[in-house]
Design an enzyme around this catalytic site. Structure first.
Site, mmCIF file in Angstrom:
data_model
loop_
_atom_site.group_PDB
_atom_site.id
_atom_site.type_symbol
_atom_site.label_atom_id
_atom_site.label_comp_id
_atom_site.label_asym_id
_atom_site.label_seq_id
_atom_site.Cartn_x
_atom_site.Cartn_y
_atom_site.Cartn_z
ATOM 1 C CD GLU A 1 -2.501 -1.348 2.697
ATOM 2 O OE1 GLU A 1 -3.725 -1.449 2.581
ATOM 3 O OE2 GLU A 1 -1.919 -1.275 3.797
ATOM 4 C CB CYS B 1 -8.470 2.149 7.645
ATOM 5 S SG CYS B 1 -7.994 1.356 6.104
HETATM 6 O O1 FUB Z 1 -2.972 -0.437 9.199
HETATM 7 C C1 FUB Z 1 -4.122 0.344 9.466
HETATM 8 C C2 FUB Z 1 -4.736 0.774 8.180
HETATM 9 O O2 FUB Z 1 -5.136 -0.393 7.463
HETATM 10 C C3 FUB Z 1 -3.829 1.504 7.245
HETATM 11 O O3 FUB Z 1 -3.768 2.850 7.435
HETATM 12 C C4 FUB Z 1 -4.393 1.124 5.934
HETATM 13 O O4 FUB Z 1 -3.545 1.386 4.867
HETATM 14 C C5 FUB Z 1 -4.693 -0.320 6.111
HETATM 15 O O5 FUB Z 1 -3.541 -1.084 5.951
HETATM 16 ZN ZN ZN Z 2 -8.001 3.087 4.467
#
Ligand code: FUB
Ligand code: ZN
Length: 629
Positions: free
Chosen positions: A304, A397
């Protein structure tokens, strides 16, 4: 130069138009939907600490953050739109949270019931400090929105405990969050309470990051781990170097955005010029080389994360909704630190495009990743089997980030420095501004971003000399300004037109921001966009959808000279762009995969719609960067 202070969201009433609608949909649909999902998945229940091994709904390491973000949205919303029902629900959630606090102040559902021995053993991966940060943000929002301080007191106790655990004194841990967030939250808590040690802890987390000997390596050894970290040298979590030495935006994009926002906060509060310089360098790297035209960041789903300069693939873009939101946070802080409209330009780009794309028009469905080109069936990640917004995600999230951002959007619109009121974003609203101890109301009436005009009415309680600083967006080549019907040519400073005069009750400002549709080209190093253009009108990026243009959008060619006309779409109720194009045909292809003979090209109509509205009319192809020729 002194920094700008944002006019708090509570002092900005959204009266009509784009943001009023998004904020209303958020209040009426997204906040209730978020509540239901937190309830049905056991996220609320987790705070009762009655989970036992073998039972369903095992509290996940970052569940607390989802509840916190929902609660933050509730607090923000209650501050502008009182709602006894919502308040009752939120108060009950706060009671559960308070009940989960340990006697030493610690508060985390996962580590209280699932892994009690794991407390602070793995800052790198386990999100404890991240959850703490989100709960702090919720506490501040709820206090400011409702005046109720129960959660604020709980979180101050937790923060006090953190101040004992972390630091450079003997017996303290020299660790810092694996997933940043706590830094900016501690600054918020400091601003709300005036307790300086919270700011000091935020500064400690920022400054400790990436130092050698490396805390995460030491911590891993203490856990008995001897294999190397799966993401290499900690660039995944922006801990490969001390933050002041970081020159490029690396790693997981949400983490990065939160860190940079926290760095900007600490720099603003402490006057740390070197830290602010690092923020500027990182900002430049992102916005000049690593950001999608939609304001998305994070080019790959593998981690990501950011990849390398100019690597901005479209169909495999990650551009997580949370990452664009983190960029909004960073941009807002830089804007207020420097009073430069260029930051607001990026904030606006992210808001109108990547961020709003993250939620459906009905406020009940969400995108996690936001591709810039899509083929049905090609995306299988985060439960997203086809390019459709989902009701919720196991990792939630993004929806919970959307819900809090939309509830606070008024807080991004205006800022104040001395006797200058800055208008950062345009949208129907009424702002209460305390200027030199006297109240001034600034009202905006506008159909922006669809319409080119913004009408402001200035209402000081009594006549007063001050400056109204109007942002002239970077995309606008020829803004026009009138005061009480007369054209004026005010001086410009850092992208703001400065209207200084003695303002009287009812004085009018008319701002016109001509917004022809423009074809944008990407830097030649962005190989994915070579030979292609993106259409943009005002701050809104457009895209082609199968619903309007049929399949095979990559076969469409837009003539560089084709007239781009704008008309109101009866179904979508927004301006759409139309042009004459040409399309390669599949006719005459009989089983070959390759051949010498060229395909036939025939004329076709082309229609582009705002990118953020894509995938609201069923599943189909979508394309932002259109071939030109
Ligand atoms: O790890 C917490 C949240 O979940 C992150 O900010 C997102 O990218 C997802 O991985
Ligand atoms: Zn998110």
């Amino acid at each position: 130069m002194k920094s700008l202070k944002p006019i708090p969201w509570k002092d900005v009433e959204l009266t009509a138009g784009f943001w009023e609608e998004r904020n209303r949909v958020n209040r009426e649909a997204t906040i209730p939907v978020g509540y239901q999902h937190c309830k049905s998945t056991g996220r609320f229940e987790a705070f009762k600490l009655n989970w036992k091994p073998g039972k369903p709904n095992e509290p996940h390491v970052f569940w607390d953050s989802d509840v916190a973000k929902w609660l933050e949205a509730a607090g923000l919303s209650l501050g502008t739109n009182p709602d006894p029902d919502l308040q009752r629900r939120a108060d009950r959630v706060i009671d559960w949270i308070a009940g989960a606090q340990q006697s030493d102040g610690y508060l985390n559902t996962h580590f209280s019931v699932v892994d009690p021995k794991g407390r602070w053993k793995n800052l790198r991966d386990e999100h404890e400090l991240y959850c703490a940060g989100h709960l702090m943000e919720a506490a501040v929002a709820y206090y400011e929105g409702t005046g109720k301080r129960k959660l604020l007191d709980v979180m101050c106790r937790y923060a006090d405990y953190l101040c004992k655990v972390f630091g450079r004194k003997r017996g303290q841990k020299r660790g810092y969050p694996g997933h940043e967030e706590t830094e900016l939250a501690l600054v918020k808590l400091y601003r709300a309470t005036g307790v300086k040690r919270y700011l000091d802890l935020a500064a400690f987390f920022v400054n400790e990051r990436g130092r050698r000997p490396h805390y995460f390596a030491k911590e891993a050894r203490a856990r008995g781990e001897n294999k190397s970290y799966r993401w290499g040298d900690y660039d995944y979590l922006q801990a490969h170097l001390p933050v002041r030495e970081q020159k490029t935006a690396e790693g997981h994009a949400v983490r990065a955005g939160y860190l940079y926002a926290g760095m900007a906060d600490v720099a603003a509060e402490t006057g740390d010029k070197e830290l602010f310089k690092a923020c500027r360098t990182l900002w430049q790297n992102i916005t000049e080389r690593r950001m999608y035209i939609t304001g998305g960041i994070g080019s790959t789903r593998h981690g990501e994360r950011f990849t390398f300069d100019y690597d901005l693939p479209n169909e495999t873009a990650y551009a997580e909704t949370c990452a664009a939101i983190s960029l909004v946070f960073f941009a807002h802080r830089m804007l207020n630190a420097e009073g430069d409209a260029k930051y607001a330009d990026v904030m606006e780009r992210a808001l109108y495009n990547n961020v709003v794309s993250g939620v459906s028009a009905d406020g009940k469905h969400f995108f996690y990743d936001n591709f810039l080109a899509s083929m049905p069936g090609s995306h299988k990640f985060n439960g997203q089997k086809s390019p459709e917004r989902q009701e919720w995600f196991g990792c939630a999230c993004c929806p919970t980030n959307i819900v809090r951002l939309m509830a606070s959007i008024g807080g991004y619109m205006y800022s104040l420095r001395g006797s200058t009121v800055y208008v950062n974003l345009y949208g129907g609203s009424s702002a209460q501004v305390g200027l030199n101890g006297r109240q001034v109301v600034l009202q905006q009436r506008t159909g922006y971003p669809w319409k080119e005009t913004v009408h402001l009415t200035v209402k000081p309680v009594e006549k007063q000399t001050f400056t109204v600083a109007l942002r002239v967006p970077g995309w606008c080549r020829k803004a026009g300004i009138k005061v009480n019907g007369k054209t004026v040519r005010p001086p410009m400073r850092k992208g703001f037109a400065l209207l200084k005069r003695e303002w009287r009750e009812g004085d009018k400002i008319d701002l016109s921001l001509p917004m022809p549709v423009e074809r944008l080209e990407a830097h030649p190093s962005v190989r994915h966009d070579a030979g292609r253009v993106a259409l943009q009108r005002g701050p809104v990026v457009y895209c082609l959808e199968e619903a309007d243009n049929g399949k095979d959008l990559n076969d469409i060619l837009l003539d560089p000279r084709a007239r781009l006309s704008v008309s109101l779409d009866a179904e979508l109720k927004v301006p759409v762009v139309k042009a004459h194009g040409r399309k390669r045909s599949k006719e005459g292809w009989n089983g070959e995969l390759y051949r010498v003979q060229r395909s036939r090209v025939t004329p076709c109509p082309v229609k582009a719609v705002p990118y953020f509205l894509w995938a609201n009319r069923g599943v189909g192809e979508m394309l932002v960067w259109v071939r030109e020729g």
